[in-house]
Design a protein around this motif. Sequence first.
Motif, mmCIF file in Angstrom:
data_model
loop_
_atom_site.group_PDB
_atom_site.id
_atom_site.type_symbol
_atom_site.label_atom_id
_atom_site.label_comp_id
_atom_site.label_asym_id
_atom_site.label_seq_id
_atom_site.Cartn_x
_atom_site.Cartn_y
_atom_site.Cartn_z
ATOM 1 N N ALA A 70 38.598 3.709 5.150
ATOM 2 C CA ALA A 70 37.376 4.462 5.428
ATOM 3 C C ALA A 70 37.678 5.945 5.636
ATOM 4 O O ALA A 70 36.967 6.818 5.113
ATOM 5 C CB ALA A 70 36.673 3.886 6.655
ATOM 6 N N ALA A 176 29.883 -2.286 2.082
ATOM 7 C CA ALA A 176 30.479 -1.272 2.954
ATOM 8 C C ALA A 176 29.822 -1.269 4.326
ATOM 9 O O ALA A 176 30.500 -1.178 5.359
ATOM 10 C CB ALA A 176 30.348 0.105 2.304
ATOM 11 N N GLY A 323 35.511 1.531 0.419
ATOM 12 C CA GLY A 323 34.103 1.531 0.021
ATOM 13 C C GLY A 323 33.158 1.944 1.131
ATOM 14 O O GLY A 323 31.951 2.063 0.916
ATOM 15 N N VAL A 324 33.697 2.172 2.329
ATOM 16 C CA VAL A 324 32.854 2.560 3.464
ATOM 17 C C VAL A 324 32.655 4.064 3.414
ATOM 18 O O VAL A 324 33.506 4.843 3.836
ATOM 19 C CB VAL A 324 33.496 2.148 4.807
ATOM 20 C CG1 VAL A 324 32.636 2.612 5.972
ATOM 21 C CG2 VAL A 324 33.688 0.642 4.862
#
Length: 359
Positions: A70, A176, A323-324
């Motif tokens: 992240a 996410a 994907g966050v």
Amino acid sequence: MTTAAGRATPAVIPTRHARRPHPARRAPRVLRSGPAPGLALCAVAVVLALLVNHLVPVVSPLLVAILLGAVLANAWPLPTALAPGLAVAAKPLLRAGIVLLGLQVVLGQVLGLGWGMIAVVVAVVGLGIASTLAYGRLLGVPAGLTLLVACGFSICGAAAVAAVDGLVDAEEEDVATAVALVVVCGTLMIPVAPLVVTALGMGPYAGGLWAGGSIHEVAQVVAAGGAIGGGALAAAVIVKLTRVLMLAPVMATISWRRRRALAAAGGRADGGRLPPLVPVFVLGFVAMVLVRSFLPLPAPVLDGARQLQTVLLTAAMFALGCGVRLGLVRQVGVRPFVLAALSTATVALVCLAGVTLAT
């Protein structure tokens, strides 16, 4: 060349004899790097996460990997060349890790909890998923995100989120958001659980049962069980692994419902086929549970499988963490956070009531 009327017509050169352009004048080919760069980055992240876990054993490498992904994704734009490798880590490697996770579950230990506590675990998972789906409809949260939160919070955190994503192909921002919510809510439960156990006057064993049935990630359960002390840790881990065992029937049910819905609509999944009735990785997970329960596996084999499972799941968590995007999380608004809070509270209260009755 002339016709009978004397008019000139252009000569026609057959296509198969057309001159090909010089190789130096051709359009350059686009080189595709494949999964190697992304997998190499995952390998670096795994090493860093394991190093942090070695220095601070209470910190799970899976959670470290999610945070690393992240932070990296939000600090710098990731090159597109990393995408294929991250996709491999987020799905095939994750599924392999889930299969190996089955080697941690011993049916004898599950049965040792007693039928009353097993019923509590089934109630926690079933009521947790059903109530979260109902909350999502009332709050207007997208159905895909609601399903991810329901399974992640009721079964085994980010691994369950990713497993469901592999079945329903959820939106990237939904995955996410669900992973971020698991990290936030599950981590907050680590200090809260010992305080609740003390406030309610629960003994270490009952407190461990409650922590194992209420907290999302296996690593978070270990941290909370250790903080409660006494015999809480062993009880918490066994209950949590019993919840992990529920991954198999839940995933099979989701796959069956999706298969039936697609068949009724005359549609097909990607590739022109209906999804399998039971996903292959779920069958592998069940097979590993049976192997661990009925075959005398040497300790080095179990240790090696556990380490490999940790590496695979850590790589998958890093890929999911990439994907966050904070922008995506902000876009979803406050409703998913309300959903996460309600789901956490419901799972905790159902488990508390069940533990009180069972003990």
